[in-house]
Design a protein around this motif. Sequence first.
Motif: not given
Length: 406
Positions: A76-79, A85-87, A92-99, A266-280
């Motif tokens: 909700s904060y990111l929204r 930036l995001l409709p 598919y052309n706006d946001t990509y999520i990887r986990s 695609p000309d996206r605006s946001l990439y999200v990576y859902s991961a772990h404390d070690s990644n951070v």
Amino acid sequence: MTHLLALLFALVAAQQVVSGEDLGTIIFSSVLYRHGDRAPATDYPNDPYNDVAQYWPRGYGQLSEIGEEQHYRLGSYLRQRYSDLLPLTYNYNDTYIRSTDVDRTLVSARCNLEGLYPPTERTLSQPSIKFQAIPIHTETSSNDDLLLSTSSCAKYTTILSYLEESYEYQCVMNETAQIQEEVAAFAGYSSFTSYIYDILFIEELYNMTLPDWVWPYYPNPLKNLYLLQQFITSAGTTELQRLSAGPMLKEIIENMQAKVNATLSPDRSLYVYSAHDSNVVNTLQALKVFNGILVPYASAVIIELRELNSSNYVTVSYKNSTETEPYLLQLPGCDSLCPLDQFVELTKEVIPDDLDTECAEEVTAGTEYLFQVPAAAILPEWEHCFQKPKSDNGLFHFLSFQTSSK
């Protein structure tokens, strides 16, 4: 093994920045976050709370209802942050999520997306569907060269083993040998593991009464042992950062450059990576902005491409609570509003050319590596193990160790 040599380094501190300056317009963002609150990944042999059905009904390592709420709030904060930036409707052309291919990160991504893309009248094509259906991409752990790039990297394993033989690391292990032996005996382990800190932390978080034997060791020194063994060492050198955080940072940088060059497809605006404390932690260490404090649940590193006066800049922010605004960070050698070209130059040493090729490289005997240890990770009783000079800002110890033939 040849032990450590003193190195003197003068470095501007990576620091939290309070900025009232115009940071320009966000045109692209990459968000890396840790999963939310979860059950312990396992128990310990003498754990009074090892009845998983009673205490952790969703199963070990699974996201909790609290974790679901944390990620809904972060989404909700990111929204709100990316409302321009995001409709409102996913495309598919706006946001990509990887986990990563782990239940708690996949579910965290789903809950985060519920906040980022709440249901709208346009998306409710069926009365029974109360959410926007959004794909979450993943790879099996053995094939994940982006978020779990060290899992099968021989060079990484070798360098890490040399680091763990360094004078400072072994000094701490010797300093805490009796503590480790006592904790292992109380816990019922055949040998000590610092992961017990995480189990105790979660049990205390859930208001479970910890055994009396715990208190001479918890939270410290177990907390700092856990921090040193599981996090500081994992990306403690430029080479380890290059092999752990480097692949994801490489993708982020290439995406930003493509965005500027109008070649991102695609000309996206946001990439999200859902991961772990070690990644951070690995990412913050690679960017030279890690403060030596364990990463809370649902924390996020936010790397944004901005446009200001027809020029492109990068900002790095760290949101370590769903209750507070992100902290704007300053990379050593750059302003908090860092020109894109300068950001690329500053991170060049931690970006791998080809991960498979580098992981297959042999580690040459006699090679010297710089080991950076945040001062916050060093307890007072360990100070004698770290007598090499700190940086001018006092936040880091800079050490070196050499490899040798085993």
